[in-house]
Design a protein around this motif. Structure first.
Motif, mmCIF file in Angstrom:
data_model
loop_
_atom_site.group_PDB
_atom_site.id
_atom_site.type_symbol
_atom_site.label_atom_id
_atom_site.label_comp_id
_atom_site.label_asym_id
_atom_site.label_seq_id
_atom_site.Cartn_x
_atom_site.Cartn_y
_atom_site.Cartn_z
ATOM 1 N N SER A 1 43.832 32.993 57.536
ATOM 2 C CA SER A 1 45.098 33.066 57.970
ATOM 3 C C SER A 1 45.016 32.804 55.846
ATOM 4 C CB SER A 1 46.160 31.265 58.305
ATOM 5 O OG SER A 1 45.498 31.137 58.000
ATOM 6 N N LEU A 2 44.512 31.545 55.668
ATOM 7 C CA LEU A 2 44.452 30.981 54.034
ATOM 8 C C LEU A 2 44.236 32.203 52.881
ATOM 9 C CD1 LEU A 2 44.705 28.832 52.175
ATOM 10 C CD2 LEU A 2 42.200 27.979 52.360
ATOM 11 N N LYS A 3 43.058 33.287 53.375
ATOM 12 C CA LYS A 3 42.849 34.474 52.826
ATOM 13 C C LYS A 3 43.918 35.235 52.376
ATOM 14 C CE LYS A 3 38.011 33.442 52.574
ATOM 15 N NZ LYS A 3 36.080 34.462 53.184
ATOM 16 N N LYS A 4 44.615 35.761 53.698
ATOM 17 C CA LYS A 4 45.812 36.667 53.711
ATOM 18 C C LYS A 4 46.817 36.611 53.047
ATOM 19 C CE LYS A 4 48.904 38.893 57.773
ATOM 20 N NZ LYS A 4 48.942 39.234 58.984
ATOM 21 N N ARG A 5 47.012 35.200 52.949
ATOM 22 C CA ARG A 5 48.199 33.985 52.444
ATOM 23 C C ARG A 5 48.166 34.617 50.420
ATOM 24 N NH1 ARG A 5 53.073 34.033 51.322
ATOM 25 N NH2 ARG A 5 53.905 32.378 49.948
ATOM 26 N N VAL A 6 47.036 34.410 50.626
ATOM 27 C CA VAL A 6 46.407 34.620 48.765
ATOM 28 C C VAL A 6 46.161 35.931 48.585
ATOM 29 C CG1 VAL A 6 43.988 34.249 47.276
ATOM 30 C CG2 VAL A 6 44.766 32.872 48.795
ATOM 31 N N ASP A 7 45.652 36.875 49.146
ATOM 32 C CA ASP A 7 45.879 38.313 49.225
ATOM 33 C C ASP A 7 47.536 38.833 48.990
ATOM 34 O OD1 ASP A 7 42.732 38.270 48.966
ATOM 35 O OD2 ASP A 7 43.074 39.839 51.702
ATOM 36 N N GLU A 8 48.249 38.150 49.771
ATOM 37 C CA GLU A 8 50.350 38.729 49.997
ATOM 38 C C GLU A 8 50.198 37.936 48.322
ATOM 39 O OE1 GLU A 8 51.496 36.540 53.389
ATOM 40 O OE2 GLU A 8 50.955 38.264 54.459
ATOM 41 N N LEU A 9 49.959 36.602 48.040
ATOM 42 C CA LEU A 9 50.680 36.727 46.360
ATOM 43 C C LEU A 9 49.906 37.010 45.282
ATOM 44 C CD1 LEU A 9 49.594 33.203 47.445
ATOM 45 C CD2 LEU A 9 52.679 33.961 47.188
ATOM 46 N N LEU A 10 48.325 37.347 45.586
ATOM 47 C CA LEU A 10 47.632 38.010 44.348
ATOM 48 C C LEU A 10 48.513 40.103 44.141
ATOM 49 C CD1 LEU A 10 43.981 37.066 45.011
ATOM 50 C CD2 LEU A 10 45.938 37.093 43.094
ATOM 51 N N MET B 1 51.618 40.534 45.166
ATOM 52 C CA MET B 1 53.307 40.151 44.849
ATOM 53 C C MET B 1 52.866 39.731 43.227
ATOM 54 S SD MET B 1 55.320 36.777 46.484
ATOM 55 C CE MET B 1 55.655 37.092 47.999
ATOM 56 N N PHE B 2 52.031 39.293 42.604
ATOM 57 C CA PHE B 2 51.939 39.183 41.412
ATOM 58 C C PHE B 2 51.109 40.000 40.543
ATOM 59 C CE2 PHE B 2 53.783 35.102 43.310
ATOM 60 C CZ PHE B 2 54.823 35.085 42.234
ATOM 61 N N SER B 3 51.148 41.528 40.890
ATOM 62 C CA SER B 3 49.983 42.287 40.225
ATOM 63 C C SER B 3 49.135 41.386 39.824
ATOM 64 C CB SER B 3 51.340 42.641 38.976
ATOM 65 O OG SER B 3 51.653 43.212 39.980
ATOM 66 N N ILE B 4 48.193 40.397 40.157
ATOM 67 C CA ILE B 4 47.418 40.296 39.771
ATOM 68 C C ILE B 4 45.458 40.251 41.378
ATOM 69 C CG2 ILE B 4 47.582 38.665 38.454
ATOM 70 C CD1 ILE B 4 47.662 36.200 39.973
ATOM 71 N N ALA B 5 46.316 41.341 42.334
ATOM 72 C CA ALA B 5 45.144 41.285 43.275
ATOM 73 C C ALA B 5 43.128 41.955 42.448
ATOM 74 C CB ALA B 5 45.460 42.470 44.199
ATOM 75 N N LYS B 6 42.872 42.916 41.023
ATOM 76 C CA LYS B 6 42.535 42.729 40.922
ATOM 77 C C LYS B 6 41.280 41.912 39.870
ATOM 78 C CE LYS B 6 43.681 47.259 40.290
ATOM 79 N NZ LYS B 6 43.663 48.593 39.435
ATOM 80 N N LYS B 7 41.662 40.634 39.716
ATOM 81 C CA LYS B 7 41.554 39.646 39.282
ATOM 82 C C LYS B 7 41.192 38.644 40.231
ATOM 83 C CE LYS B 7 42.691 41.030 35.135
ATOM 84 N NZ LYS B 7 41.977 41.505 33.763
ATOM 85 N N LYS B 8 41.363 38.864 41.484
ATOM 86 C CA LYS B 8 40.306 37.838 42.508
ATOM 87 C C LYS B 8 39.563 36.929 42.382
ATOM 88 C CE LYS B 8 40.301 37.653 47.303
ATOM 89 N NZ LYS B 8 40.498 37.799 48.965
ATOM 90 N N ASP B 9 38.620 37.694 42.691
ATOM 91 C CA ASP B 9 36.819 36.819 41.617
ATOM 92 C C ASP B 9 36.859 36.490 40.007
ATOM 93 O OD1 ASP B 9 37.131 37.004 44.309
ATOM 94 O OD2 ASP B 9 35.971 39.553 44.254
ATOM 95 N N GLU B 10 37.754 36.960 39.373
ATOM 96 C CA GLU B 10 37.654 36.731 37.833
ATOM 97 C C GLU B 10 37.635 34.939 37.316
ATOM 98 O OE1 GLU B 10 36.476 37.677 34.421
ATOM 99 O OE2 GLU B 10 37.198 39.630 35.324
ATOM 100 N N ILE B 11 36.734 34.828 36.857
ATOM 101 C CA ILE B 11 36.957 33.431 35.782
ATOM 102 C C ILE B 11 38.158 33.176 35.436
ATOM 103 C CG2 ILE B 11 35.756 31.429 35.130
ATOM 104 C CD1 ILE B 11 33.911 32.484 37.241
ATOM 105 N N VAL B 12 38.846 32.316 35.909
ATOM 106 C CA VAL B 12 40.338 32.087 35.334
ATOM 107 C C VAL B 12 40.382 32.250 33.434
ATOM 108 C CG1 VAL B 12 41.927 29.226 34.555
ATOM 109 C CG2 VAL B 12 41.427 30.424 37.566
ATOM 110 N N LYS B 13 39.262 31.013 33.196
ATOM 111 C CA LYS B 13 39.432 31.350 31.745
ATOM 112 C C LYS B 13 39.194 32.594 30.875
ATOM 113 C CE LYS B 13 34.059 30.577 31.125
ATOM 114 N NZ LYS B 13 32.719 29.976 30.959
ATOM 115 N N ASN B 14 38.876 33.537 31.297
ATOM 116 C CA ASN B 14 39.356 34.732 30.818
ATOM 117 C C ASN B 14 40.018 35.616 31.271
ATOM 118 O OD1 ASN B 14 35.936 34.644 30.633
ATOM 119 N ND2 ASN B 14 35.564 35.717 32.848
ATOM 120 N N LEU B 15 41.165 35.158 31.873
ATOM 121 C CA LEU B 15 42.439 35.393 31.798
ATOM 122 C C LEU B 15 43.127 35.390 30.381
ATOM 123 C CD1 LEU B 15 43.415 35.072 35.462
ATOM 124 C CD2 LEU B 15 42.304 36.693 34.568
ATOM 125 N N SER B 16 44.396 36.236 30.823
ATOM 126 C CA SER B 16 45.301 36.039 30.126
ATOM 127 C C SER B 16 46.331 34.301 30.153
ATOM 128 C CB SER B 16 45.964 37.547 29.427
ATOM 129 O OG SER B 16 46.927 37.273 30.468
#
Length: 216
Positions: A113-122, A124-139
């Motif tokens: 259920s936690l993974k499902k909720r994460v996917d919903e939020l990602l 919602m905020f148009s960052i689903a493609k960044k799910k496995d990206e290391i955070v320091k590489n994000l804008s």
């Protein structure tokens, strides 16, 4: 839902908050405005139990959280409060997914259920493609969306946001405002500190409060 009684916070010789009294009812949206250094962020951190007042009380849902031991406050916050930090407070070497779920790990949640909720939020905020990206590489804007997703993961009944749209473009800022509007319709209690004029004329904001020199 939230009551601040004569809250004062001092740092060495500086008074950050000076006798603040505030009541926030369940389902109410309050926006705090004011110049940098006016005390907005300090007030939010005291309400969320991230810091202790020098004097005064913070009462949430009839619980005196300003006097609780840190471990009990952390547990209460994890279950009831979503906090959106101005400076993200993400772990730069972990992935987007890991950053979002990190605060909930001590609660031993249901993984599926936690993974499902994460996917919903990602999504919602148009960052689903960044799910496995290391955070320091994000804008900066992408990191802010990760921080917002993390705050909403536990489906909190209280949402506290410190400059939530500071690093979002106008389109994403408007999308965030729509999410806040929906959360209010679900009877969530929301306190937002912001410089963003988009928040100052919203019809669903119950109170717009100006802060100056640590006072309302």
């Amino acid at each position: 839902m939230i009551e601040c009684k004569n809250l004062t916070k001092t740092f060495k010789n500086m008074v950050a908050l000076n006798g603040v009294n505030l009541i926030c009812k369940e389902g109410e949206v309050i926006v705090l405005k004011g110049a940098s250094g006016s005390g907005k962020s300090t007030l939010l951190s005291l309400i969320a139990g991230l810091a202790k007042p020098s004097s005064g009380q913070v009462i949430i849902d009839n619980k005196l959280i300003s006097k609780m031991p840190d471990n009990f406050v952390a547990m209460f916050r994890r279950e009831h409060i979503g906090f959106i930090f101005q400076k993200y407070n993400l772990i730069p070497t972990l992935s987007v997914f890991d950053n979002i779920i990190m605060p909930q790990i001590p609660s031993k949640p249901d993984t599926k259920s936690l993974k499902k909720r994460v996917d919903e939020l990602l999504n919602m905020f148009s960052i689903a493609k960044k799910k496995d990206e290391i955070v320091k590489n994000l804008s900066g804007g992408e990191q802010q969306r990760v921080a917002i997703s993390r705050a909403l993961l536990n489906d909190p009944n209280i949402i506290i946001a410190d400059e939530p749209t500071a690093n979002l473009d106008s389109k994403l800022s408007l999308e965030f405002i729509e999410i806040i509007k929906k959360l209010k319709s679900d009877k969530r209690t929301i306190i937002i500190a912001t410089h963003d004029p988009l928040f100052f004329e919203l019809d669903f904001v119950d109170r717009l409060i100006e802060m100056k020199d640590g006072e309302l």
